[in-house]
Design an enzyme around this catalytic site. Structure first.
Site, mmCIF file in Angstrom:
data_model
loop_
_atom_site.group_PDB
_atom_site.id
_atom_site.type_symbol
_atom_site.label_atom_id
_atom_site.label_comp_id
_atom_site.label_asym_id
_atom_site.label_seq_id
_atom_site.Cartn_x
_atom_site.Cartn_y
_atom_site.Cartn_z
ATOM 1 N N LYS A 114 -2.618 7.006 1.117
ATOM 2 C CA LYS A 114 -2.540 7.273 2.635
ATOM 3 C C LYS A 114 -1.467 8.421 2.533
ATOM 4 C CE LYS A 114 -1.990 4.958 6.842
ATOM 5 N NZ LYS A 114 -3.354 5.331 7.604
ATOM 6 N N GLU A 155 -16.090 6.266 5.818
ATOM 7 C CA GLU A 155 -15.337 5.902 6.909
ATOM 8 C C GLU A 155 -15.252 6.840 7.871
ATOM 9 O OE1 GLU A 155 -11.456 4.978 5.392
ATOM 10 O OE2 GLU A 155 -11.203 7.136 4.248
ATOM 11 N N ARG A 165 0.893 -1.404 -0.046
ATOM 12 C CA ARG A 165 -0.064 0.023 0.039
ATOM 13 C C ARG A 165 1.012 1.169 0.068
ATOM 14 N NH1 ARG A 165 -4.505 0.782 4.527
ATOM 15 N NH2 ARG A 165 -2.692 1.131 5.725
HETATM 16 N N1 PXG Z 1 -9.073 4.857 7.062
HETATM 17 C C1 PXG Z 1 -8.190 5.892 7.407
HETATM 18 C C2 PXG Z 1 -8.481 7.252 6.999
HETATM 19 C C3 PXG Z 1 -6.978 5.347 8.045
HETATM 20 O O1 PXG Z 1 -6.274 6.244 8.272
HETATM 21 C C4 PXG Z 1 -8.059 3.261 8.165
HETATM 22 C C5 PXG Z 1 -9.060 3.594 7.580
HETATM 23 C C6 PXG Z 1 -7.745 1.911 8.680
HETATM 24 O O2 PXG Z 1 -6.571 1.215 7.819
HETATM 25 P P1 PXG Z 1 -5.665 -0.027 8.075
HETATM 26 O O3 PXG Z 1 -4.935 -0.393 7.183
HETATM 27 O O4 PXG Z 1 -4.943 0.342 9.364
HETATM 28 O O5 PXG Z 1 -6.727 -1.132 8.752
HETATM 29 C C7 PXG Z 1 -6.791 4.096 8.595
HETATM 30 C C8 PXG Z 1 -5.615 3.608 9.022
HETATM 31 C C9 PXG Z 1 -2.957 6.540 13.943
HETATM 32 C C10 PXG Z 1 -3.311 5.436 12.979
HETATM 33 O O6 PXG Z 1 -1.979 6.599 14.379
HETATM 34 C C11 PXG Z 1 -4.039 5.661 11.955
HETATM 35 C C12 PXG Z 1 -4.411 4.539 11.028
HETATM 36 C C13 PXG Z 1 -3.791 3.271 11.310
HETATM 37 C C14 PXG Z 1 -2.806 3.248 12.396
HETATM 38 C C15 PXG Z 1 -2.610 4.245 13.147
HETATM 39 O O7 PXG Z 1 -3.751 7.646 13.988
HETATM 40 N N2 PXG Z 1 -5.138 4.705 10.138
#
Ligand code: PXG
Length: 301
Positions: free
Chosen positions: A149, A182, A50
C-alpha cells in the site's frame, strides 16, 4: 484539528512537510486507511501488520514499534475527540535531496490524520453502484506488487479518472493477462448462485493476491463472515470480466465503502439489477462486527 507529525501533535496549519520529502518527490512511502467505530479502532492490529509488511517490502524501517504506532493513533483520536473516524497513517522515506537515493533520507516522516469519515451516499447501499472496466491495467506484481500500500496511487488514479469520465463512481482494473484484479480503492467479490435459491451451494469468489490486488482487510473480514456466519463456500480464484457479467451478485469491499453492492458493469445488469440477498446479509454482518469489536480509544468505551 490536531495532527500527529513526527512525535508531536500539532495544529492543521503547523502540520507541514518539506518539499524535499521523498514521499512528495517520488511517492516513496507507505500508508494505511483505518476506521474507528463507536469509540473503537476496527482491525487496528491487521492494519499495523499490513503497514509493517508494506514498509518491509520497500526496505523502509519505521522508527516506531507497532505498540508505539498504536498509542500514537489512539492519542491522535483522543486529541480530536473522535469516536467515529477515518484515520490515515502515512510513513514516508523522509527528507532527502533531489536524487532518488533513499540513503540520503535520514529519518522517515510519520503523519497521522484523524478526521470525520466522509460516508458514501446511502443510495449506494440501497440501490447499488454502476461500474465500468478501465483500460488502465493493474500494476504488475513483478514490478510493484499491489500488496504494497504505497504512496504511489497513479495506477488507481488513472482508472478513477476513467470512471469519472464515464460518470460512474468506480472502475474495475484487470491485470495484464485480462483477469479481474480489483477496483481503484476496493476489492471485488462475485456471488455464484446456488440451485433452488438456498445458500447451501452459493459460492463467494474473489481474485487471489497472485492476480495483483491489495490484500484488503475488509476482504479478509468478509471472507471470514461468509464462511462462519453465512456458511458459504469461499474461493480465491482468478476470473475474467465475463464471470462478473454473469454473476448472481457482485459487491466491493474496503475500509471506506465497507460492503457495497454493484448492480451494473459495462452496461450489463447484474443478476436482478438490484442488491442481492448475500450482499445484504454481508452488509448487516459486517456492520454488526464494527459495533462489537475493535481497540478501545478510551478504556471502558
Ligand atoms: N484495493 C485498493 C487498491 C485499496 O486502496 C482496498 C483494496 C481495500 O482494502 P481495505 O484494507 O481497506 O479493506 C484498498 C483500500 C481512501 C481510502 O481514502 C482507500 C482505501 C481505504 C481507505 C480509504 O481513498 N483503500
Amino acid at each position: 484539528m490536531k495532527i500527529y507529525l513526527n512525535g508531536k501533535l500539532v495544529s492543521r496549519e503547523q502540520a507541514q512537510i518539506s518539499v524535499f520529502d521523498h514521499g512528495l518527490l517520488y511517492g516513496d512511502g507507505v500508508f494505511e486507511g483505518i476506521r474507528a467505530y463507536h469509540g473503537r479502532v476496527f482491525k487496528l492490529r491487521e492494519h499495523l501488520d499490513r503497514l509493517a509488511n508494506s514498509a518491509q517490502a520497500i526496505l523502509l524501517t519505521i522508527p516506531l514499534t507497532k505498540e508505539e504506532l498504536e498509542a500514537a493513533i489512539i492519542e491522535t483520536l483522543q486529541a480530536n475527540s473522535l469516536k467515529d473516524a477515518y484515520v490515515r497513517v502515512i510513513v514516508t522515506r523522509g527528507v532527502g535531496d533531489l536524487g532518488l537515493d533513499p540513503q540520503k533520507c535520514l529519518r522517515p516522516s510519520i503523519v497521522i490524520i484523524a478526521d470525520r469519515i466522509a460516508l458514501y451516499p446511502e443510495e449506494y447501499y440501497s440501490h447499488g453502484l454502476e461500474v465500468i472496466t478501465a483500460t488502465t491495467k493493474r500494476n504488475l506484481p513483478e514490478a510493484i506488487n499491489p500488496c504494497i500500500k504505497s504512496l504511489n496511487y497513479l495506477n488507481n488514479i488513472l482508472a478513477k479518472i476513467e470512471a469519472s469520465r464515464a460518470n460512474v463512481p468506480e472502475a474495475i482494473l484487470l491485470n495484464k493477462d485480462g483477469y479481474v484484479a480489483e477496483c481503484t480503492g476496493d476489492n471485488l467479490f462475485l456471488v455464484r448462485g446456488g440451485v433452488g435459491g438456498g445458500l447451501e451451494e452459493t459460492t463467494l469468489v474473489t481474485p487471489p493476491t497472485s492476480v495483483g490486488v491489495l490484500e484488503g482487510i475488509t476482504r479478509a473480514t468478509v471472507m471470514d463472515l461468509a464462511k462462519t456466519r453465512l456458511k458459504l463456500l469461499v474461493k480465491e480464484e482468478p476470473f475474467t470480466v465475463y464471470h462478473v457479467y454473469t454473476a448472481a451478485e457482485v459487491f466491493l469491499t474496503g475500509t471506506a465503502a465497507e460492503v457495497i453492492p454493484v448492480v451494473k458493469v459495462d452496461g450489463r445488469r447484474i443478476g436482478e439489477g438490484k442488491p442481492g440477498k448475500v450482499t445484504h446479509r454481508l452488509i448487516k454482518e459486517f456492520r454488526e462486527l464494527t459495533r462489537l469489536t475493535g481497540v478501545p480509544i478510551r478504556g471502558g468505551t
